[in-house]
Design a protein around this motif. Structure first.
Motif, PDB file in Angstrom:
ATOM      1  N   ILE A   1     120.596 -77.002 -33.928  1.00  0.00           N
ATOM      2  CA  ILE A   1     121.107 -76.154 -34.821  1.00  0.00           C
ATOM      3  C   ILE A   1     120.137 -74.781 -34.505  1.00  0.00           C
ATOM      4  O   ILE A   1     119.189 -74.645 -34.645  1.00  0.00           O
ATOM      5  N   THR A   2     121.078 -73.594 -34.291  1.00  0.00           N
ATOM      6  CA  THR A   2     120.378 -72.666 -33.903  1.00  0.00           C
ATOM      7  C   THR A   2     121.346 -71.445 -34.705  1.00  0.00           C
ATOM      8  O   THR A   2     122.239 -71.579 -35.242  1.00  0.00           O
ATOM      9  N   THR A   3     120.580 -70.274 -34.504  1.00  0.00           N
ATOM     10  CA  THR A   3     121.290 -68.935 -34.984  1.00  0.00           C
ATOM     11  C   THR A   3     122.204 -68.338 -33.941  1.00  0.00           C
ATOM     12  O   THR A   3     121.897 -68.469 -32.694  1.00  0.00           O
ATOM     13  N   LYS A   4     122.990 -67.627 -34.391  1.00  0.00           N
ATOM     14  CA  LYS A   4     123.921 -66.970 -33.677  1.00  0.00           C
ATOM     15  C   LYS A   4     123.114 -65.738 -32.647  1.00  0.00           C
ATOM     16  O   LYS A   4     123.208 -65.611 -31.288  1.00  0.00           O
ATOM     17  N   ALA A   5     121.979 -65.280 -33.117  1.00  0.00           N
ATOM     18  CA  ALA A   5     121.204 -64.557 -32.329  1.00  0.00           C
ATOM     19  C   ALA A   5     120.249 -65.083 -31.199  1.00  0.00           C
ATOM     20  O   ALA A   5     120.078 -64.708 -30.197  1.00  0.00           O
ATOM     21  N   HIS A   6     119.798 -66.298 -31.708  1.00  0.00           N
ATOM     22  CA  HIS A   6     119.062 -67.144 -30.752  1.00  0.00           C
ATOM     23  C   HIS A   6     119.867 -67.640 -29.766  1.00  0.00           C
ATOM     24  O   HIS A   6     119.747 -67.865 -28.181  1.00  0.00           O
TER      25      HIS A   6
ATOM     26  N   PRO B   1     115.590 -77.778 -34.818  1.00  0.00           N
ATOM     27  CA  PRO B   1     116.170 -76.416 -35.394  1.00  0.00           C
ATOM     28  C   PRO B   1     115.558 -75.393 -34.315  1.00  0.00           C
ATOM     29  O   PRO B   1     114.387 -75.373 -34.183  1.00  0.00           O
ATOM     30  N   LEU B   2     116.548 -74.425 -33.969  1.00  0.00           N
ATOM     31  CA  LEU B   2     115.934 -73.393 -33.089  1.00  0.00           C
ATOM     32  C   LEU B   2     116.369 -72.144 -33.975  1.00  0.00           C
ATOM     33  O   LEU B   2     117.222 -71.728 -34.148  1.00  0.00           O
ATOM     34  N   GLY B   3     115.205 -71.248 -34.550  1.00  0.00           N
ATOM     35  CA  GLY B   3     115.259 -70.390 -35.245  1.00  0.00           C
ATOM     36  C   GLY B   3     115.619 -70.378 -36.609  1.00  0.00           C
ATOM     37  O   GLY B   3     116.213 -69.493 -37.247  1.00  0.00           O
ATOM     38  N   LEU B   4     115.639 -71.750 -37.146  1.00  0.00           N
ATOM     39  CA  LEU B   4     115.890 -71.785 -38.621  1.00  0.00           C
ATOM     40  C   LEU B   4     114.662 -72.111 -39.384  1.00  0.00           C
ATOM     41  O   LEU B   4     113.636 -72.961 -38.840  1.00  0.00           O
ATOM     42  N   ALA B   5     114.698 -71.822 -40.677  1.00  0.00           N
ATOM     43  CA  ALA B   5     113.935 -72.045 -41.578  1.00  0.00           C
ATOM     44  C   ALA B   5     113.668 -73.658 -42.017  1.00  0.00           C
ATOM     45  O   ALA B   5     114.783 -74.016 -42.502  1.00  0.00           O
ATOM     46  N   ARG B   6     112.727 -74.476 -41.776  1.00  0.00           N
ATOM     47  CA  ARG B   6     112.774 -75.906 -42.002  1.00  0.00           C
ATOM     48  C   ARG B   6     113.011 -76.150 -43.360  1.00  0.00           C
ATOM     49  O   ARG B   6     113.853 -77.107 -43.630  1.00  0.00           O
ATOM     50  N   ASN B   7     112.387 -75.399 -44.399  1.00  0.00           N
ATOM     51  CA  ASN B   7     112.491 -75.647 -45.872  1.00  0.00           C
ATOM     52  C   ASN B   7     114.163 -75.560 -46.188  1.00  0.00           C
ATOM     53  O   ASN B   7     114.478 -76.131 -47.063  1.00  0.00           O
TER      54      ASN B   7
ATOM     55  N   ARG C   1     122.638 -66.261 -28.202  1.00  0.00           N
ATOM     56  CA  ARG C   1     123.108 -65.393 -27.375  1.00  0.00           C
ATOM     57  C   ARG C   1     121.906 -65.054 -26.482  1.00  0.00           C
ATOM     58  O   ARG C   1     122.142 -64.462 -25.361  1.00  0.00           O
ATOM     59  N   ARG C   2     120.630 -65.400 -26.780  1.00  0.00           N
ATOM     60  CA  ARG C   2     119.614 -65.115 -25.841  1.00  0.00           C
ATOM     61  C   ARG C   2     119.516 -66.300 -24.718  1.00  0.00           C
ATOM     62  O   ARG C   2     118.924 -66.090 -23.729  1.00  0.00           O
ATOM     63  N   HIS C   3     119.966 -67.503 -25.301  1.00  0.00           N
ATOM     64  CA  HIS C   3     120.374 -68.679 -24.486  1.00  0.00           C
ATOM     65  C   HIS C   3     118.860 -68.967 -23.835  1.00  0.00           C
ATOM     66  O   HIS C   3     118.781 -69.052 -22.695  1.00  0.00           O
ATOM     67  N   PRO C   4     118.058 -69.453 -24.698  1.00  0.00           N
ATOM     68  CA  PRO C   4     116.670 -69.910 -24.255  1.00  0.00           C
ATOM     69  C   PRO C   4     116.711 -71.129 -23.345  1.00  0.00           C
ATOM     70  O   PRO C   4     117.676 -71.715 -23.554  1.00  0.00           O
ATOM     71  N   ARG C   5     115.440 -71.438 -23.042  1.00  0.00           N
ATOM     72  CA  ARG C   5     115.489 -72.667 -22.221  1.00  0.00           C
ATOM     73  C   ARG C   5     115.910 -73.988 -22.789  1.00  0.00           C
ATOM     74  O   ARG C   5     116.201 -74.928 -22.266  1.00  0.00           O
ATOM     75  N   ALA C   6     115.444 -73.984 -24.232  1.00  0.00           N
ATOM     76  CA  ALA C   6     115.760 -75.086 -24.930  1.00  0.00           C
ATOM     77  C   ALA C   6     117.249 -75.665 -25.182  1.00  0.00           C
ATOM     78  O   ALA C   6     117.704 -76.833 -25.017  1.00  0.00           O
TER      79      ALA C   6
END
Length: 558
Positions: free
Chosen positions: A441-446, A409-415, A448-453
């Protein structure tokens, strides 16, 4: 162990080619893998093998080369096909606007004795059989061998439209044995010759290659109703393709929309308007030829059609040959494709993901979807049109515990991820390293930043799923896509159904080589998203173009 005997009389084909081109084919010494030789005016001559294409000469094809071949073969018929006397080879012409030949496809015709051993019991059963498969997969070769085997003890008539089954000339090739052959003067008259064969020659079996027109489908039904065994091929790769083809769907019973009473709709648990099979199928058995050594058999076409129209998995049988030539017969395990939106006709992929018997305790891994097939941004964009609706939880499985779905998960709340997973009864394992993940699984905001992960995930081919916001509802919708589940409600959306039919027709054009890409009609974001998912099921690429409200999906091959 099955032994194959192959005869192709390749020298007869090479002798009609220009000498230097023929010698180039001989020098490669790969005759058993040769499919066809292509001569296009102003281009280098090519040979197509089972594993790719090669250039034969470092010179361009000239008009003299074209005429050299044309002068040594039979006359071209109305379908621009010609042959070589007493052989199975086929030469197809490409003409310019003035009718002059500017290209030739010289296809190698082979008689393969023993190719129907894998379905010999079905061929000898007396049932009518329809063969489906992509071009070049061996449908005509099977027809030819079926004619030879059946003609040993039955009256067999071949309706040979392009002389592909029995070869060119008035005397049929020995590969068809004692079967009699009726030639067709023009492809448009095939249906008339089919009826003539029944009325004039009292056959017990009729064999036809490529039923492609409505009149031919009607003639086929007439033949089957007269008690004659019919063995034929048709356009399309799978039973689902045939159902969505309005011209040929009658071969498997046809499809019609039926309005149920309130009581019947409640009893079935469906909407009031449903799709039903219109009539008994023309063919008893349908065989999908996935490749030359791998077949899917629908022993009861009526039952398979009914199952597909009701969103159920059809009962099929997998038959294949291993590397040692042994024949295996199994019940395959299917992966269900996404039930596209609220379409009354669910789509199923005939893709085998297990070729060995399934043990009761075997874990069921989640489906892997290539992130490169559909642009991740396209899927993320169309996610905006997906209404937040409850999802039907899967029925409990008796196959033992499944391996957890490994999620990064990238930017998601695990709970919230765990809460969403509990809806489907699917164990989720949150991993700390990208290389351990089944999906990201990531969010729209994350995104768009397209991180290294994400870059690493794309490099590893790990699917990336983008949710609009970090909410349980959005995560549930995403997990439903990953697990290929359908919305709990079953309301019919006519606009979506029409859009998916258009997408399916476009996909078939591309798979059949009729077009490099197809632009679909403009649709809203939700429908475009379903069209992307449908294209992905067939391993095709799709992207969205244009601006709202005229934004549309383009589907094309890799």
């Amino acid at each position: 162990m099955t032994q194959f005997q192959i005869t192709d009389d390749l020298e007869a084909l090479l002798n009609v080619l220009p000498p230097d081109i023929a010698q180039a084919v001989r020098d490669r010494n790969r005759n058993e893998a040769l499919l066809e030789v292509v001569l296009d005016l102003g281009r280098y001559p090519e040979a197509r093998y089972t594993d790719g294409e090669v250039t034969l000469c470092a010179r361009e094809v000239t008009e003299t080369d074209i005429q050299y071949v044309v002068s040594r073969i039979g006359e071209f018929d109305a379908d621009n096909r010609a042959g070589i006397q007493r052989t199975l080879h086929r030469i197809s012409a490409i003409r310019n606007r003035r009718g002059n030949i500017i290209g030739l496809t010289c296809r190698v015709g082979r008689a393969v004795y023993g190719t129907i051993d894998i379905i010999k019991d079905i061929i000898l059963s007396g049932k009518s059989i329809l063969l489906l498969g992509r071009p070049g997969v061996g449908k005509t070769t099977m027809l030819r061998e079926a004619a030879r085997v059946l003609a040993e003890h039955k009256r067999v008539i071949i309706v040979d439209t392009s002389n592909e089954i029995g070869g060119d000339g008035d005397i049929p090739h020995p590969a068809v044995g004692r079967a009699r052959r009726m030639q067709v003067p023009k492809p448009s008259l095939q249906h008339e010759v089919m009826i003539e064969a029944v009325e004039n020659h009292m056959p017990e079996v009729i064999i036809i290659d490529e039923i492609g027109r409505e009149l031919e489908a009607i003639a086929a039904r007439t033949i089957a109703e007269r008690g004659v065994q019919l063995i034929a091929t048709a356009h399309g790769n799978t039973l689902e393709n045939l159902l969505m083809n309005p011209t040929l769907s009658d071969l498997v019973g046809g499809v019609e929309s039926v309005t149920l009473s309130d009581e019947e709709a409640r009893r079935r648990g469906t909407q009031k308007t449903v799709l039903e099979r219109r009539a008994p199928p023309t063919f008893d058995v349908l065989i999908e030829i996935q490749d030359r050594q791998r077949l899917l058999v629908h022993h009861d076409v009526a039952a398979s059609v009914d199952a597909l129209l009701r969103g159920q998995q059809p009962d099929v049988e997998l038959r294949y040959r291993d590397e040692e030539g042994r024949i295996h017969i199994e019940k395959p395990r299917f992966r269900r494709a996404v039930m596209v939106g609220k379409s009354p006709l669910p789509f199923w992929r005939g893709e085998i993901i297990a070729t060995t018997p399934i043990s009761p305790g075997e874990p069921t891994p989640p489906p892997r979807v290539s992130a490169e097939r559909v642009g991740a941004f396209d899927l993320e964009e169309e996610q905006e049109g997906l209404p937040p609706s409850p999802w039907a939880a899967p029925a409990p499985s008796g196959n033992g515990p499944r391996r957890p779905l490994r999620v990064y998960p990238l930017g998601l709340a695990r709970n919230r991820l765990q809460r969403a997973a509990s809806v489907f009864g699917t164990p989720i394992q949150v991993v700390e390293q990208i290389h351990e993940a089944d999906v990201v699984i990531t969010t729209k905001a994350h995104y768009r930043r397209h991180p290294r992960a994400l870059t690493e995930a794309e490099g590893r081919g790990i699917p990336i799923y983008v949710v609009r916001s970090n909410t349980v509802t959005q995560i549930e919708s995403c997990l439903a896509d990953i697990l290929n589940l359908a919305p709990a409600d079953g309301e019919e959306d006519p606009q979506l159904a029409r859009a998916l039919e258009e997408a399916e027709a476009a996909i078939q054009k591309i798979l059949n080589g009729e077009a490099r890409y197809v632009d679909l009609s403009p649709q809203n974001a939700y429908i475009r998203r379903q069209q992307h998912l449908l294209a992905r099921q067939y391993n095709l690429i799709s992207h969205s173009y244009g601006k709202e409200p005229n934004r549309y999906v383009r589907i094309y091959a890799e």
